[in-house]
Structure formats: structure tokens, C-alpha cells
Design an enzyme around this catalytic site. Sequence first.
Site, PDB file in Angstrom:
ATOM      1  N   HIS A 135     -10.288   1.949  -0.843  1.00  0.00           N
ATOM      2  CA  HIS A 135     -10.463   1.579   0.559  1.00  0.00           C
ATOM      3  C   HIS A 135     -11.234   0.266   0.580  1.00  0.00           C
ATOM      4  O   HIS A 135     -12.297   0.144   1.197  1.00  0.00           O
ATOM      5  CB  HIS A 135     -11.175   2.682   1.340  1.00  0.00           C
ATOM      6  N   HIS A 144       0.818  -1.205   0.000  1.00  0.00           N
ATOM      7  CA  HIS A 144       0.000   0.000   0.000  1.00  0.00           C
ATOM      8  C   HIS A 144       0.856   1.261   0.000  1.00  0.00           C
ATOM      9  O   HIS A 144       0.486   2.265  -0.596  1.00  0.00           O
ATOM     10  CB  HIS A 144      -0.925  -0.018   1.229  1.00  0.00           C
TER      11      HIS A 144
END
Length: 718
Positions: A93, A47
Site C-alpha cells: 500500500h 495493480h
Amino acid sequence: MSDPAITPELVAAHGLSPSEYDRILEIMGREPSFTELGIFSAMWNEHCSYKSSKKWLRTLPTEGPQVICGPGENAGIVDIGNGLACVFKMESHNHPSYIEPYQGAATGVGGILRDVFTMGARPVAAMNALSFGRPEHPKTPSLVHGVVEGVGGYGNCFGVPTVGGEVRFHASYDGNCLVNAFAAGIARADAIFYSAASGVGRPVVYLGAKTGRDGVGGATMASAEFDDTIEEKRPTVQVGDPFTEKRLMEATLELMETGAVVSIQDMGAAGLTCSAVEMGDKGGLGIRLDLDAVPQRERDMTAYEMMLSESQERMLMVLDPSLEAEARAVFEKWDLDFAVVGETIAEDRFLIVHRGETVADLPLSTLASSAPEYDRPWEPTPAADAHVEVPEIGAIEALRTLVGSPNHCARDWVIRQYDTQVGADTVVLPGRDAGVVRVHGTDTGLAFTADVTPRYVLANPREGGRQAVAEAYRNLVARGARPLAVTDNLNFGNPEKPRIMGQFVGAIEGIGEACRALGTPVVSGNVSLYNETDGTGIDPTPTIGAVGIVEPLAARIDAPVRDGMVALLLGAEGTHMGRSALLEELGVEAGDAPPVDLAAERAHGEWLLENRALVSACTDLSDGGLALAAFTLAEAHGVGVALDVEGIPALFGEDQGRYLIAATLEAAETLMEHAGEADVPLVMVGQFGGDAVTLGADSAPLAPLSKLFRGRFAELFG
């Protein structure tokens, strides 16, 4: 409480491979502390580090005369004239939204909004691209409700209009939904703020809300597959407060006017760790933090928790010390925390002190720019069989199948939960090809769209990547907007599987080719990998968010479709049924993706923009081909349509580079002349009007089709 011993199991739980841990030992010359292990874990996960993707991301086009700032900052920036710039980005998300749908989606919106106003831009538009499992899957209804309510709850309270997006359903998302959030804002081109720290000995200041234990380890969790321990990950989901974020935005923009900001960074993934490291690394400086000064909302927080918390509504900045009093006064006025928590230092060190003890002392550059980078093995996706059998079905029955499908029915139920007009500058509402927002106080509009067709990418990653960019381009052009640039949100499965990595590589190649050909550089983006549950990955979903400019605003294509208007097809007549929406709804997932002729895409788009004054309404042809495009364009204006086209492939084929135009008879004749002069394919295919939908020899009343189209989503989820 003493720190746990560093064991192979603890290292693995932090998402670090044995070879990565060996590299940490080599860098440090000793065993890391628990806090140091957490910091490496946060900074070296997918990420934050893009370790499996950055080799390929570097191949994307990122420059152009319109580009002020490309990838690498909080958001990308393009020049829109009049001394103004558009700041925009899309991020995922996904994992948090599957675990806790409302807060996962809400904090996704909050995070992307901070990316925009951190750079000095006031947000003016938001979009979202949502992918869910089958409607009949037991978890899907709660995910749909939670995610949509989370997106609307945060965006509506913050005060930004949601002007576009997409919603899809497919079995591949049963165990892993996708929530991609987009935001765009307007800034003065000469007043943009960046994250690179500068100046030794300058204060590092914490801004916004207090730090809690919510979201600890969120970035690491987002870089791993799901399994049967999914419920244990719920505490890693952040909790958002849109009213605090609204105050934080106003305080931040006011602070920027004081001249006190040297550099500034949103505290997003990996929280205080990532924001501090990125600021220091980009500026070639070290950072020293004193955690005792960090505002905390919970008692007895450890250094590990504070460094890895992803509590929302927080920022970090480097301050001009001579203006500290003015800066502090701004945040006190807005009832937000303002705390000097450290300073910049000349050495390449990330030095963290807590309760008088040094809990971390790391070479800062190794955490960011020197993070691992992998050239993962990959294998190309096998060529698809071009031949497909099209089931026997009537044209109206085929149309009814599409308009009654959750993938192709109207999204009214979703749109009603979003505030689409807050700020009073929305001029084209969501539900069309692209939403349009007026640049406040000017005669310029900005158009926004988000697109991808995963079934194409699955069959042919390169063509699917090209098509995602091309459809976004067409959606902007169909509103009369000149495309400027794109942001990408690349959602894939486990990159350690060569088949999945091959999908990623192919899609990147296609996206890059299309962006170069269409003049739409990639200025920002996000990669979301490991979207798998129990070893089953999602269909590859590289979402493209695109921005275009409408000058003047009155030149947008947005007039009503009236009785007697002519239906014109711009682009070649189509027959491509492979991987089409109709076949998918009929249970046939076969064939190749339609090929994308990028030269034709650009030629058709530029011709349409040159002739937009003659066009009353327009939509691009994508899912459902000519038939679904004609129905949705007519139905939106309450009129019928009759197409002089026969055959399922001609009506429902999904050949690319095509638009359906509604024009008066006089304008249509002029358009035909202009098309002939430019050697652009344009044919009359029917007429708008009446109260029926006629597809060749097959016909049905408009009203029941419209009722099905408008009511199906609420019937399933309302």
C-alpha cells in the site's frame, strides 16, 4: 449530470495507453461509456492485471507437497498438519501511504486481513516491511509516525498480533515510501473458500460496510508515478474502520458455517469492479449488477463512483439461494449490510444497471484473463566492480556506527506501538530473526519473517533476489522452524524503462532459483511498479515474507544466552565487504552483492535443524556480519561477548549461509563432533559473558553501546 466526453486526455488520465484504448474499441465495436472506461482502467492497470510482470511471475515455483493453493486466489495456503492450513499473503500500500500515511497504512493492513479471512481463516499474525527516505528528509518523520500509527491503530483494534517485520531508510525512498503488509491465518484444510463463481442464476450478495466515494480510482493511482500533482491524489486514499472489519470477520466466518457461501471475494483494489469480474471470470460466468441495490453512505453516487470506490470492509459473494434467510440473519446480527445486488448469468457479460438504465455492458472475460500482457524490453544490470576500498576504522567504532544507525539500531519505539501478544499465542516476540505464534490448541508453532536487502538487489538483481529468499530461510531456521513457503512483494520503479525492467527480471530469476533450491514455493504475492517520483525510482525492493513450522513448539530455539556460553560460527569465515551495511553507513555504496551458495544454505539449515536441541540461541549473519550478530544476540540477553576474530572484513563481512550459535561448552563440543561428521563448517569464535563487547583486540563496555542501540530510533523519531 451527464458523463464527460471520451477524449484522448481522459483516456490518458485513466492510465490507458492509446494502443490499449484502440484494443478496447476493437473489443466493444463502439466507444465505451464513462463507466465502462473506468472499469477497463481499473482492470487493466498494473495493480490488477500484472500486465508487465505476469510473463515473469509464471517462471516462479508455486507447487510442492505442502501447497494447498498457490497464486491466483486471495491468499496462498499450505498444509500444517492436524487437518489445519496456514493462509497467508503480503501486499503493498505504497502510494496511498505516501499521500496519507495513517489511512494508507491502516487500510493496507485491513486489506491483507480480508484476503486471509475471505478464505475461511482466522488471522493469527501480521507483519510489515517499511521503507522510508533519509531520516533528515523533511517528510520522513511525518511518514514514519503516520505509517507506524496506522499499522498499529488498525491491527491493534482488529485484534491480530504484529510479530515481525523490518524498517529501513535510504535516499531512494525520499519521494516514495514502501508499506508492505503481511497477514497469516489458520483454517481447517477441509473448509477453505475460493472466489470462483459457480451456478447460473445464483444471487450475488454485497456484504459489510456501505459504499462511499473514498478510494475512487485508487488502483489506477497506484499504477502511476508521482509528480507535483501528488496532493490532488489524496481523495483516492481509502478510509478504514478496524472495528467494522472485526465484525465483518466474525460475520463472514459465521456465515461460512451455514453452508450458504458458493464463492466469496474481498472488495480490495478496484472495489466492486474487480471482485465481481474475478469471481465471474474464474467461474466462466457472467455477472449482472443492479447498482440501485448497493448500500451507499453518500447521496447521488454515480455508477462510475460505485464501481470504482475502494471503500473498506466490504465483500462480495455468490450465495446458495436456499440459504438466503440464514445468511441474512447472520449479517443483521452483526449490524452489517447484506444486499442482493445481482446474479450470475451464463453469457460472457458484465452487465451493470443503474436507475433503470444499462450503464455498462462488457464481455467479462476481456477484463480479467484477456487483459493486456507485455514483454517489456529489458537490459541486464551491468556487472559491479568487485573491488572496494574499506575505510580505516576501528572494530568498536565500526560497531558503534552500526548500532547508532537508524537502519541497524533496535526497533523498540516501533514495536511498542504494536500489540504483539493479543490472542495470547505469541511465543517469540518481534525484534528477533522471526516471530513465532502457537497454533491455538496444538503443540505446533508457526514462524514468520520478512526480508530483503535492496542494496544487494541494486548491485546484482539475481544475487539480491537469491539472498532475500536465503535470508528469510535462515531467519526461520534460526528459530528452529522448518521453512514451508514464501509470499513475495515486488516493489520496483517504472517497468517501461529497460534498466528497471532488467532489475525486475534479474530479481525474479534469483528468487525462483532460491525457492527451488530451498524447497520454499511462492504461494502468493503482489507486484508494485511505478514507485517513482519525478522520474527517480526506488532501489529495487523485492520483499520476501516466509512461513515456517515449529514441531513441537518446545523445540524452538529460544533459550537465554548465559555467561560462559560458547559462540560458534556455522558457515565459512567471511570477508565480503561489497555493498555491506558498514560501508553504506560510511558513505561507500560500492562493490558487488555477496554470492549465495544455495546448496550450502540448505545444507547448513538442515544441519542446524537436526541439531537444534543442542543450541541455546541462534541468529543468522546478515547486515553487519559476525560483529553485529554477536552484539545483538548478546545484548538481547544482557550479557557481553568476546570474539577471537581480528580485522574489519572478518568481523563485518556479509558472506552468506552463516549462523551464530550460543551453546554451553558441553553442547558446543558435541556440535563440533556432529559438524565434523556431516562435513559442515563450524568453528568456535568466542564466548558470551561479562559486561563488555570485545572484537579482537578492541573492547568497550556493553552498557553505553546498548543505550545507543536501544535509544537511537526514539531519539530520531520519538
